[in-house]
Design an enzyme around this catalytic site. Structure first.
Site, mmCIF file in Angstrom:
data_model
loop_
_atom_site.group_PDB
_atom_site.id
_atom_site.type_symbol
_atom_site.label_atom_id
_atom_site.label_comp_id
_atom_site.label_asym_id
_atom_site.label_seq_id
_atom_site.Cartn_x
_atom_site.Cartn_y
_atom_site.Cartn_z
ATOM 1 C CG ASP A 133 -0.649 0.104 2.567
ATOM 2 O OD1 ASP A 133 0.937 -0.750 2.678
ATOM 3 O OD2 ASP A 133 -0.859 0.993 3.413
ATOM 4 C CD GLU A 173 3.870 0.505 7.359
ATOM 5 O OE1 GLU A 173 4.765 0.784 8.299
ATOM 6 O OE2 GLU A 173 3.748 1.900 6.220
HETATM 7 ZN ZN ZN Z 1 6.774 2.142 4.102
#
Ligand code: ZN
Length: 379
Positions: A69, A134
């Protein structure tokens, strides 16, 4: 056929996987990993896609971890290229994720593919732990995958997280731990009243100012061999008051502490709560505090694999990387619960910025570093 890191990085950047959207990024990885013999397991939680891929079955298991991501591009018109149409200009790959961290994932895969060409049969296994969450709240990403792997008794013997760890040049910095982070939202409630009659009111602003001064002056520590000193910063002070002649009812403030392993979030909470309690009691105010802990401080004590990684980076970049614990949090905070974990990736100068980029030559060298690490680990 070995996989080319630049080609794969571009393919990944073309998928606008802004957290928590996957946009097909993980499938690109699955396709490439399967072509070199990996078994791929999708471990999805709610709307988040995660991948655990493994080559081989035996022990030891060397793991590469990262996230597909990316953060939003911001104002696209300020980019020199379309952030999701990766472009190489002056030998730099430009696009969202070019250094945080689609390129390092591409380097993982390219490194394994080259390692495999040379070492058809090796004793052990190589795994990739990839998440699609994340940059966001990170609840359904690596945290849950780690819990799942623990439940399945999957053993990881060493892990490299490919976050961009280098400040200016490839080779400068390996992260062996991270500071913890806690945010506090404090509300002080007093008594509203006319500004000309303070004796009939109780101004919470006065108490807030006293408290903030006290917490800023706490001597947390002076740092350790591996960590810089812990630090508290006040990030917001708000009083929602629309009149100049009214003493407000309540005041709010927000602060954040980045702390080393001399503290835990709980020891810090206790210290702070004592100050909140005694100061507001003296001032006859009430207080409310909400804490949010995004991670505890941790350190992976360097072992022989850490030093081997350090030597290889030095051999290839001609720089001896520092073993550091600076910077924000990362998914290493979850992985270290099941495996020794260090972080090494590209140069982080442009991460999260407009025109995020990475030199093509760094991608090449990073692939070589990861490949050499595998060769030294398994041979
Ligand atoms: Zn990162």
């Amino acid at each position: 056929m070995p996989i080319n890191e630049l080609k794969l990085a571009k393919e990944l950047i073309r998928k606008p996987s802004i957290t928590p959207k996957d946009a097909g990024a993980i499938n690109i990885l699955v396709k490439n990993l399967k072509s070199i013999g990996f078994k791929c397991q999708l471990i999805n939680f709610k709307n988040v896609k995660n991948l655990y891929a493994k080559l081989g079955k035996s022990s030891p298991n060397f793991c590469f971890a990262g996230h597909t991501d990316v953060v939003p591009p911001g104002d696209i018109s300020s980019w020199s290229v379309n952030p999701f149409k990766p472009t190489v200009k002056n030998n730099k790959l430009i696009g969202r994720g070019a250094n945080d961290m689609k390129s390092s994932i591409a380097c993982f895969v390219a490194a394994v593919s080259r390692f495999k060409v040379k070492n058809r049969k090796f004793k052990g296994s190589i795994s990739l732990l990839i998440t699609g969450d994340e940059e966001g709240v990170a609840i359904n990403g690596t945290k849950k995958v780690v819990e799942y792997l623990k439940k399945e008794r999957e053993k990881i013997n060493f892990c490299i997280v490919g976050e961009p760890t280098n400040p200016n040049k490839l080779g400068e910095m390996i992260k062996i731990g991270r500071r913890g982070s806690i945010t506090g939202k404090l509300t002080i409630v007093g008594t509203q009243g006319h500004v000309a009659y303070p004796q009939r009111a109780n101004n919470p602003a006065n108490t807030m100012v006293k408290i903030l001064k006290k917490i800023k002056e706490i001597k947390l520590d002076t740092g350790t061999k591996n960590f810089q000193a812990s630090n508290l910063e006040i990030t917001k002070i708000n009083i929602d008051n629309h009149a100049d002649n009214v003493i407000p009812q309540s005041a709010n403030a927000v602060f954040n502490i980045r702390f080393n392993n001399k503290h835990t979030s709980n020891t810090l909470k206790r210290k702070l709560n004592t100050i909140f309690k005694s100061t507001s009691r003296k001032a006859k105010c009430k207080f409310k505090i909400d804490y949010q802990v995004s991670g505890e401080a941790f350190l992976t004590k360097p072992n022989k694999t850490t030093y081997m990684v350090q030597d290889i980076i030095k051999k290839i970049t001609k720089i001896k990387p520092k073993l550091s614990t600076t910077g924000g949090t990362s998914d290493a905070r979850f992985i270290r619960k099941i495996a020794p974990c260090v972080e090494f990736g590209l140069v982080g100068k442009t991460m999260h910025k407009v025109n995020e980029s990475a030199p093509v030559s760094d991608l090449k060298r990073l692939t070589k570093i990861y490949q050499n690490i595998l060769e030294n680990y398994f041979i």
